[in-house]
Design an enzyme around this catalytic site. Sequence first.
Site, mmCIF file in Angstrom:
data_model
loop_
_atom_site.group_PDB
_atom_site.id
_atom_site.type_symbol
_atom_site.label_atom_id
_atom_site.label_comp_id
_atom_site.label_asym_id
_atom_site.label_seq_id
_atom_site.Cartn_x
_atom_site.Cartn_y
_atom_site.Cartn_z
ATOM 1 N N ARG A 1 10.423 -1.265 -4.347
ATOM 2 C CA ARG A 1 9.249 -1.461 -5.234
ATOM 3 C C ARG A 1 9.148 -0.227 -6.131
ATOM 4 O O ARG A 1 9.345 0.896 -5.659
ATOM 5 C CB ARG A 1 7.950 -1.644 -4.433
ATOM 6 C CG ARG A 1 7.784 -3.062 -3.880
ATOM 7 C CD ARG A 1 6.386 -3.306 -3.358
ATOM 8 N NE ARG A 1 5.453 -3.657 -4.419
ATOM 9 C CZ ARG A 1 4.136 -3.786 -4.205
ATOM 10 N NH1 ARG A 1 3.620 -3.604 -3.003
ATOM 11 N NH2 ARG A 1 3.328 -4.104 -5.205
ATOM 12 N N ASP B 1 -1.289 4.404 -6.319
ATOM 13 C CA ASP B 1 0.133 4.278 -5.960
ATOM 14 C C ASP B 1 0.966 5.410 -6.540
ATOM 15 O O ASP B 1 2.057 5.697 -6.046
ATOM 16 C CB ASP B 1 0.673 2.935 -6.421
ATOM 17 C CG ASP B 1 0.015 1.827 -5.621
ATOM 18 O OD1 ASP B 1 -1.121 1.447 -5.960
ATOM 19 O OD2 ASP B 1 0.611 1.388 -4.630
ATOM 20 N N LYS C 1 -3.750 -0.664 -8.418
ATOM 21 C CA LYS C 1 -3.712 -2.126 -8.563
ATOM 22 C C LYS C 1 -4.343 -2.586 -9.875
ATOM 23 O O LYS C 1 -5.376 -2.056 -10.293
ATOM 24 C CB LYS C 1 -4.435 -2.744 -7.358
ATOM 25 C CG LYS C 1 -4.477 -4.237 -7.292
ATOM 26 C CD LYS C 1 -3.143 -4.921 -7.446
ATOM 27 C CE LYS C 1 -2.096 -4.442 -6.460
ATOM 28 N NZ LYS C 1 -0.743 -4.967 -6.756
ATOM 29 N N GLY D 1 0.861 -1.184 0.000
ATOM 30 C CA GLY D 1 0.000 0.000 0.000
ATOM 31 C C GLY D 1 0.895 1.230 0.000
ATOM 32 O O GLY D 1 1.851 1.309 0.788
HETATM 33 O O1 MRU Z 1 0.571 -4.159 -4.452
HETATM 34 P P1 MRU Z 1 -0.040 -3.390 -3.305
HETATM 35 O O2 MRU Z 1 -0.893 -4.219 -2.411
HETATM 36 O O3 MRU Z 1 0.999 -2.577 -2.577
HETATM 37 O O4 MRU Z 1 -0.989 -2.370 -4.051
HETATM 38 C C1 MRU Z 1 -1.736 -1.481 -3.278
HETATM 39 C C2 MRU Z 1 -2.711 -0.728 -4.062
HETATM 40 O O5 MRU Z 1 -2.794 -0.825 -5.261
HETATM 41 C C3 MRU Z 1 -3.559 0.219 -3.313
HETATM 42 O O6 MRU Z 1 -4.767 0.401 -3.989
HETATM 43 C C4 MRU Z 1 -2.842 1.542 -3.222
HETATM 44 O O7 MRU Z 1 -1.592 1.435 -2.632
HETATM 45 C C5 MRU Z 1 -3.726 2.512 -2.612
HETATM 46 S S1 MRU Z 1 -3.041 3.562 -1.392
HETATM 47 C C6 MRU Z 1 -3.765 3.181 0.073
#
Ligand code: MRU
Length: 367
Positions: free
Chosen positions: A94, A247, A258, A54
Amino acid sequence: MNTDWIPTRPIWLAPDDKTVQVIDQRRLPHELVVMDIENEDDAIRAISEMVVRGAPLIGVTGAYAVYLAAVRAAADPDPEGRFKRACERIKAARPTAVNLVWAVDRVQSAALRLAPEARAEAAKKEAARIAEEEAENCRMIGRHGLSLIEEIQKTKAAGPVNLLTHCNAGWLACVEYGTATAPMYAAFEAGIDIHVWVDETRPLNQGSRLTAWELGRRGIPHTVVADNAGGHLMQHGMVDLVIVGTDRTTGTGDVANKIGTYLKALAAADNKVPFYVALPSSTFDWGLTDGVSQIPIEERNSEEIRYVQGLCDGQVLSVLVPPSDSPVVNYAFDVTPARLVTGFITERGICRATAEDIRRLFPEKIA
Ligand code: MRU
């Protein structure tokens, strides 16, 4: 699973002041386990293996990783070189969430203003400041987003306000409240009848594992749906509002989130369902103007698609789904163009997804 302990944040500094502790999100919802992070290498592993995930939380973890790197670097014959190299490695853990680079740069520059022996303390304070700011940003996103839900409620003759969200943009992904979930929590607390459709969010199921767990613990009515159900729900008037997180969002309003978010935005546009993106200012990448060509999209290990994890006879197991010799590719994010986004919910208020409107809310950020 420890069922007595109720965490309120996904990250904190242990009483010894030298260990960062996080909830291991790979093991939720069936096991609630805390992992210790003792140094920057542990932190890099925790970010890349998605113990923490996140965008805002990746940023806060990166910030604390800089603190841990400063502690180690102070004892090195080349403290500055070692510290800077460690910061570069943390930033590479990441690629898509811009919060990581933003937070690491901020803590690194706060530390580098001082002599090597004072850097760790300064980095620790700056990391804690970022954590508090992100919690407050999410609280404000909740306040502003509440008004959208209140407006929809006024137009409904009966039944709950139906929201849909993708992935987990809740407190687990942030520090408190979440981004996409903050307006949901605020509406629920204001006594508004809401119901949330939770996309399961393959391959790692952040929706069915994490968002459903969060909402359920808070008592918020919700239903987990397959990722492909959103279009059907929208065609049948079963979704009043989509809210997702992001993100990385360009200064012109293109949204990386995502994988699968783009398809929800297309379905929302076709069905005239408002599609909002909730984000703190740390998730804007102010200089970018074209999300599709400029935002790096993470490609993760294909094992995440090959195997599905779940509970079986009281044990968490992983099982193989496709034929073992079928090629698999795992794109973790996609980009939703600004034209499909109804608006942004930020800590400073709500705006349309245009460079002009974003600039009006954050005049100091864009040249
Ligand atoms: O791969 P992740 O679980 O880190 O991806 C997270 C997301 O895509 C969230 O929707 C994003 O970080 C939203 S911010 C709270």
